[in-house]
Design an enzyme around this catalytic site. Structure first.
Site, short mmCIF file in Angstrom:
data_model
loop_
_atom_site.label_atom_id
_atom_site.label_comp_id
_atom_site.label_asym_id
_atom_site.label_seq_id
_atom_site.Cartn_x
_atom_site.Cartn_y
_atom_site.Cartn_z
N ASP A 1 0.86 -1.17 0.00
CA ASP A 1 0.00 0.00 0.00
C ASP A 1 0.91 1.24 0.00
O ASP A 1 2.05 1.16 0.45
CB ASP A 1 -0.86 -0.08 1.27
N ASP B 1 -1.82 -0.70 6.02
CA ASP B 1 -2.11 -0.12 7.34
C ASP B 1 -3.57 0.29 7.52
O ASP B 1 -4.00 0.51 8.64
CB ASP B 1 -1.25 1.13 7.54
N ASP C 1 -7.33 -1.70 3.67
CA ASP C 1 -6.41 -2.76 3.31
C ASP C 1 -6.80 -4.10 3.93
O ASP C 1 -6.26 -5.15 3.54
CB ASP C 1 -4.98 -2.41 3.76
P1 ADP Z 1 -5.25 5.68 -0.36
O1 ADP Z 1 -5.19 4.34 -1.06
O2 ADP Z 1 -4.11 6.56 -0.78
O3 ADP Z 1 -5.37 5.55 1.13
P2 ADP Z 1 -8.12 6.33 -0.69
O4 ADP Z 1 -8.65 5.16 -1.43
O5 ADP Z 1 -8.51 6.49 0.74
O6 ADP Z 1 -6.53 6.48 -0.89
O7 ADP Z 1 -8.55 7.64 -1.46
C1 ADP Z 1 -8.22 7.81 -2.82
C2 ADP Z 1 -8.24 9.26 -3.18
O8 ADP Z 1 -9.55 9.81 -2.93
C3 ADP Z 1 -7.30 10.13 -2.35
O9 ADP Z 1 -5.99 10.14 -2.89
C4 ADP Z 1 -7.96 11.49 -2.48
O10 ADP Z 1 -7.59 12.09 -3.69
C5 ADP Z 1 -9.44 11.15 -2.51
N1 ADP Z 1 -10.03 11.30 -1.17
C6 ADP Z 1 -10.43 10.30 -0.35
N2 ADP Z 1 -10.92 10.81 0.81
C7 ADP Z 1 -10.79 12.15 0.73
C8 ADP Z 1 -11.09 13.25 1.61
N3 ADP Z 1 -11.62 13.09 2.83
N4 ADP Z 1 -10.82 14.49 1.16
C9 ADP Z 1 -10.28 14.69 -0.05
N5 ADP Z 1 -9.98 13.71 -0.91
C10 ADP Z 1 -10.21 12.46 -0.54
MG MG Z 2 -2.56 3.15 3.67
#
Ligand code: ADP
Ligand code: MG
Length: 296
Positions: free
Chosen positions: A38, A241, A245
């Site tokens: 991740d 983490d 995941d």
């Molecule tokens: P990661 O795999 O990096 O943890 P997520 O699947 O949680 O990412 O989110 C993917 C994308 O969605 C983030 O990179 C962001 O661009 C957008 N995103 C998710 N949650 C938020 C939030 N609370 N505010 C702004 N953007 C968000």
């Molecule tokens: Mg992560």
């Protein structure tokens, strides 16, 4: 392996900050072929900070601070790590009160939305904005520059119009590149899996020395990606983490969680790296080899 050799291996793991919960993972780790990592909170420190902020329509009427206030108000309702970064940035820029938010909703893998003072506020990925029919052709050279610098970019839209763009940096853990190199030297294929956009993912992958990455992965698709790699006959470890995941950690032949991550990820994993130090992956593989050698 014998119960004794497993006990020795588990004990050596504990001495090295590696919690081995499942004896079978100790038997399997030395046979792994693919390690899926991740990005956020695993390869990176998981402490995102807003480093850049631009509005589409200039600075009149304290437009910048007004948009930041709307964004911070909505993000205050969210538990996503990016949300805390935006709220903190707002505070640092002088947003002193957060107006009330109605109809808050988190759209997993995309962003968040809510209504503030009767205005519809949406904050999230460009891909999500486009799916909502919101025009994002502004600030494109800036967006590309920030993403090439490994920053996550997030749009702020108000009433269906893209109004501002944020650049958010999350530094690599100091040991990430070295651990990736070590795993590759052991002959393992290292793959990065992230919900972030492809350009940011490419920049991080390059910084950390990973050639293969899968970006814009929705949280509910992470386990399916693990399964797809397993279907090609590979023995796969997942390292992660986040809550997102957990299904992928459970699906993997060996699930490795970050001790500083969420409880749900830790519960779904076979091995926990207590301090979050990724070099524990290499140590776990070494322990596995030693444990299996002992029985022969
Ligand atoms: P990661 O795999 O990096 O943890 P997520 O699947 O949680 O990412 O989110 C993917 C994308 O969605 C983030 O990179 C962001 O661009 C957008 N995103 C998710 N949650 C938020 C939030 N609370 N505010 C702004 N953007 C968000
Ligand atoms: Mg992560």
């Amino acid at each position: 392996a014998t119960p004794t050799s497993i006990m020795v291996g588990t004990g050596k793991g504990a001495e090295n900050g590696i919690l081995i919960k499942d004896a079978e993972s100790l038997e399997q780790a030395h046979r792994l072929q693919t390690i899926i990592m991740d990005k956020t909170g695993t390869l990176t420190q998981g402490k995102p900070m807003v480093t850049d902020y631009l509005t589409v329509r200039g600075t009149a009427n304290r437009n910048e601070i007004r948009l930041l206030q709307l964004a911070a108000a909505v993000e205050h309702q969210s538990e996503h790590p990016l949300a805390a970064a935006i709220v903190n940035y707002g505070q640092a820029q002088g947003v002193d009160n957060l107006p009330e938010v109605q109809e808050f909703e988190a759209i997993v893998g995309s962003g968040v939305q809510g209504t503030v003072h009767g205005q519809r506020v949406q904050i999230g990925t460009e891909r999500w904005m486009q799916s909502l029919g919101i025009n994002t052709e502004h600030l494109q050279s800036r967006r590309q520059a920030w993403e090439s610098a490994a920053k996550t970019t997030v749009w702020v839209a108000v009433d269906g119009k893209a109004e501002a763009l944020l650049g958010i940096a999350d530094a690599l853990k100091p040991s990430s590149a070295e651990v990736v190199r070590h795993l590759q030297r052991l002959g393992l294929d290292v793959v990065m899996l992230t919900g972030d956009n492809p350009a940011t993912a490419a920049a991080i992958a390059q910084d950390v020395g990973i050639r293969r990455y899968i970006a814009s992965v929705r949280p509910d698709q992470k386990a399916a990606h693990v399964q797809q790699l397993q279907a090609t006959g590979k023995r796969v470890a997942m390292v992660g983490d986040g809550i997102n995941d957990a299904p992928a950690l459970a699906q993997a032949d060996v699930g490795i969680s970050i001790g500083t991550g969420t409880d749900i990820a830790i519960a779904a994993s076979d091995i926990t790296l207590i301090s979050g130090d990724l070099s524990g992956i290499v140590t776990a593989i070494r322990l596995s080899k030693a444990t299996m050698a002992n029985i022969r």
